[in-house]
Design a protein around this motif. Structure first.
Motif, short mmCIF file in Angstrom:
data_model
loop_
_atom_site.label_atom_id
_atom_site.label_comp_id
_atom_site.label_asym_id
_atom_site.label_seq_id
_atom_site.Cartn_x
_atom_site.Cartn_y
_atom_site.Cartn_z
N ASN A 66 0.82 -1.22 0.00
CA ASN A 66 0.00 0.00 0.00
C ASN A 66 0.84 1.26 0.00
O ASN A 66 0.46 2.27 -0.60
N SER A 67 1.98 1.22 0.67
CA SER A 67 2.84 2.41 0.68
C SER A 67 3.40 2.69 -0.71
O SER A 67 3.50 3.85 -1.13
N HIS A 70 0.48 3.95 -2.92
CA HIS A 70 0.20 5.35 -2.60
C HIS A 70 1.24 6.27 -3.25
O HIS A 70 0.89 7.34 -3.77
N HIS A 73 0.54 6.53 -7.06
CA HIS A 73 -0.60 7.42 -7.32
C HIS A 73 -0.20 8.87 -7.13
O HIS A 73 -0.60 9.75 -7.90
N SER A 74 0.59 9.11 -6.10
CA SER A 74 1.04 10.48 -5.82
C SER A 74 1.91 11.01 -6.96
O SER A 74 1.78 12.17 -7.38
N GLN A 105 -9.65 5.11 -6.53
CA GLN A 105 -8.68 6.03 -7.14
C GLN A 105 -9.00 6.24 -8.62
O GLN A 105 -8.89 7.35 -9.15
#
Length: 574
Positions: A66-67, A70, A73-74, A105
């Motif tokens: 997940n990190s 994330h 996506h960022s 998302q």
């Protein structure tokens, strides 16, 4: 733990990530740096996924994956915020969301993308299809199509896909209702509208579109979509009545698509009229008659509308029928003869499109009609004398048939084309000569065209004459511009393949290359530095001088790129 999971060296992963992070924190941002960082993180995710599957290790799965998700996506959000007009960047983010099932998302990405690119119907269609097929939300898909039509009120593609979506929704509801009825469930709590079940929404869409969109293509496309669903007989009837055969012939008599539809319709009408046959011969006879009726309509069409597009429709139909599988040799032979005849008629009318000559030739060669193939290839180059593709096609036919006229045809081709776009012809000539002619003839040919094919000349000379000869050829070729970077890299590669590879020679080749490309190729400078550092005869003390010269010669952003890579090289990270 992450380092152990993905690589023996956790430190190497951190170094690479830090270097990529540094690049996207600079004042002058580059799209390539974001793309490289995103690709690195995606590769990391894939690697973790494979390692977990292989060793059955799931510890801290959500925390680790997940990190990274994330972070990706960022990065995408920053990149699309900076380069809003790059549609491919948006589509890459969409693809990533779909791959990793990031539905929440993805909904945000579609919303932002459509706000910035409302002028692209294909993006609206993509978003609506996702809502319909992945989210199973016909209401959201319908809402997107309606919004899209406010921006594009006359878009045929939007109406077609909206029409299809409503029919799919109706089909889904019909299946659900049937399953509930078979299970003898009470349908009172379910709201199944008969109008929706019968495709009434699609009918409304079609009527609205028919008032705005002119031309036969749209109506035929909608009709073909309606035919995919078995509950649309009334809807099909309305489309045909509104734009029936008579109407099509009168309103769109000059449109090849009208004639194409009318001709192909004979196949369907024939299948409706035919009865159950028991013998193979009767079935073949029936199919032959149907195809002949189609061709009769096409013959009338090419007389009424004598254009390239009309002949293309006719030929496409013939090729489709010829490529259709059949156990009847008689039917296959008739289809072949018909197709070759239509090709010939189009050619004699001087209305055969350039792209179809290649298909004609392939068919002739497959049918062992070699003399006709040579004749057609020659005619094609007369009709399209400035087309490199036509000359290539003719030459390939002659080479395949091992004709004695190959050299003459090459000379004729180069004469017609002069110097414009002849590189593919020279490449084909050289390739043929290497396999057919003597070494002397091939070398003479290379010397004739050395300006455009220096790299290939070096490679051939090395394979056939050895290292000493290729050095002499390289020196002589260096006297004539233009050069390509691959020309110098090929000589560097050849030198490095020698057992006694000399740094003195490598320096000479690098220096020659840098005189030509030193201002536009930062990787060339870096490779020169690497050579000085790694070669047994290299001089690491020369690296400072090379660095200083690179800083003076490189232009624009290449300086910053070089400095970044040079720093990584010096610290052992590259």
């Amino acid at each position: 733990r992450l380092g152990w999971l993905i690589s023996p060296s956790r430190r190497a992963v951190l170094r690479k990530a830090s270097a990529l992070e540094y690049k996207i924190q600079r004042r002058a941002l580059r799209k390539e740096d974001f793309i490289n960082y995103i690709q690195y993180e995606i590769n990391l995710l894939e690697l973790i996924k494979k390692r977990r599957a292989r060793i059955g290790y799931s510890f801290k799965k959500d925390e680790i994956e997940n990190s990274i998700l994330h972070r990706v996506h960022s990065l995408f959000n920053r990149a699309t915020g900076k380069w809003k007009d790059d549609v491919q960047l948006w589509l890459s983010h969409v693809a990533f969301c779909k791959q990793w099932n990031a539905k929440h998302q993805l909904s945000k990405v579609f919303s932002s993308m459509l706000a910035i690119h409302p002028n692209k119907p294909a993006l609206w269609i993509m978003a609506a299809k996702w809502e319909m097929e992945s989210q199973l939300s016909s209401e959201s898909a319908r809402h997107l199509f309606l919004r899209a039509l406010r921006f594009h009120p006359e878009s045929p593609k939007l109406y077609q896909e909206y029409f299809r979506m409503e029919l799919m929704h109706a089909e889904k509801q019909r299946k659900e209702k049937k399953e509930f009825e078979q299970a003898k469930m009470d349908l009172g709590e379910f709201n199944y509208s008969e109008e929706i079940l019968n495709g009434e929404m699609a009918r409304i869409i079609y009527r609205d579109a028919a008032q705005k969109i002119k031309g036969v293509e749209f109506h035929l496309a909608v009709l073909s979509i309606a035919k995919l669903f078995d509950f649309t007989q009334d809807l099909q009837k309305e489309i045909l009545e509104r734009h029936g055969v008579f109407s099509l012939q009168t309103k769109y008599a000059d449109d090849p698509l009208t004639w194409d539809y009318m001709a192909r319709r004979e196949l369907e009408l024939g299948s409706l009229r035919s009865t159950e046959h028991t013998t193979k011969q009767m079935k073949v006879s029936e199919m032959t008659q149907r195809e002949e009726r189609c061709c009769a309509v096409f013959e009338e069409a090419v007389r009424a509308v004598p254009t390239e597009d009309m002949w293309k429709c006719y030929i496409t139909f013939c090729l489709e029928r010829y490529n259709r599988k059949t156990n009847s040799e008689e039917l296959k032979q008739k289809r072949l003869e018909r197709t070759l005849s239509v090709f010939n008629k189009a050619h004699e009318s001087s209305l055969l499109p350039e792209a179809l000559y290649k298909q004609w030739l392939q068919l002739l060669l497959e049918s062992n009609l070699f003399e006709k193939a040579v004749e057609v290839a020659e005619a094609a180059t007369k009709h399209f004398s400035l087309s490199v593709e036509m000359w290539q096609m003719r030459l390939q036919v002659l080479i395949q048939l091992k004709s004695d006229d190959v050299t003459q045809c090459f000379e004729e081709a180069v004469k017609h084309m002069k110097s414009k776009g002849t590189l593919p012809l020279w490449a084909l000539w050289v390739e043929w000569s290497e396999g057919t002619n003597s070494k002397e003839d091939t070398e003479a040919l290379y010397q004739l065209l050395n300006v455009t094919m220096k790299e290939k000349y070096l490679d051939w000379t090395y394979r056939n004459g050895g290292y000493k000869k290729v050095k002499r050829v390289f020196t002589s070729l260096c006297e004539n511009r233009p050069f390509s970077i691959d020309f110098f890299r090929k000589m560097i590669q050849i030198e490095k393949e020698q057992e006694s590879c000399k740094m003195l020679h490598l320096r000479e080749y690098y220096e020659r290359a840098l005189r030509e490309f030193g201002s536009t190729d930062s990787d060339l400078w870096l490779d020169y530095v690497k050579e000085e550092l790694s070669h047994p005869q290299g001089k690491p003390e020369n690296c400072g001088s090379i660095h200083w010269r690179a800083m003076k010669m490189l232009q624009g952003d290449l300086v910053e790129d070089f400095v970044s890579k040079y720093t990584l090289l010096q610290t052992g990270h590259l």
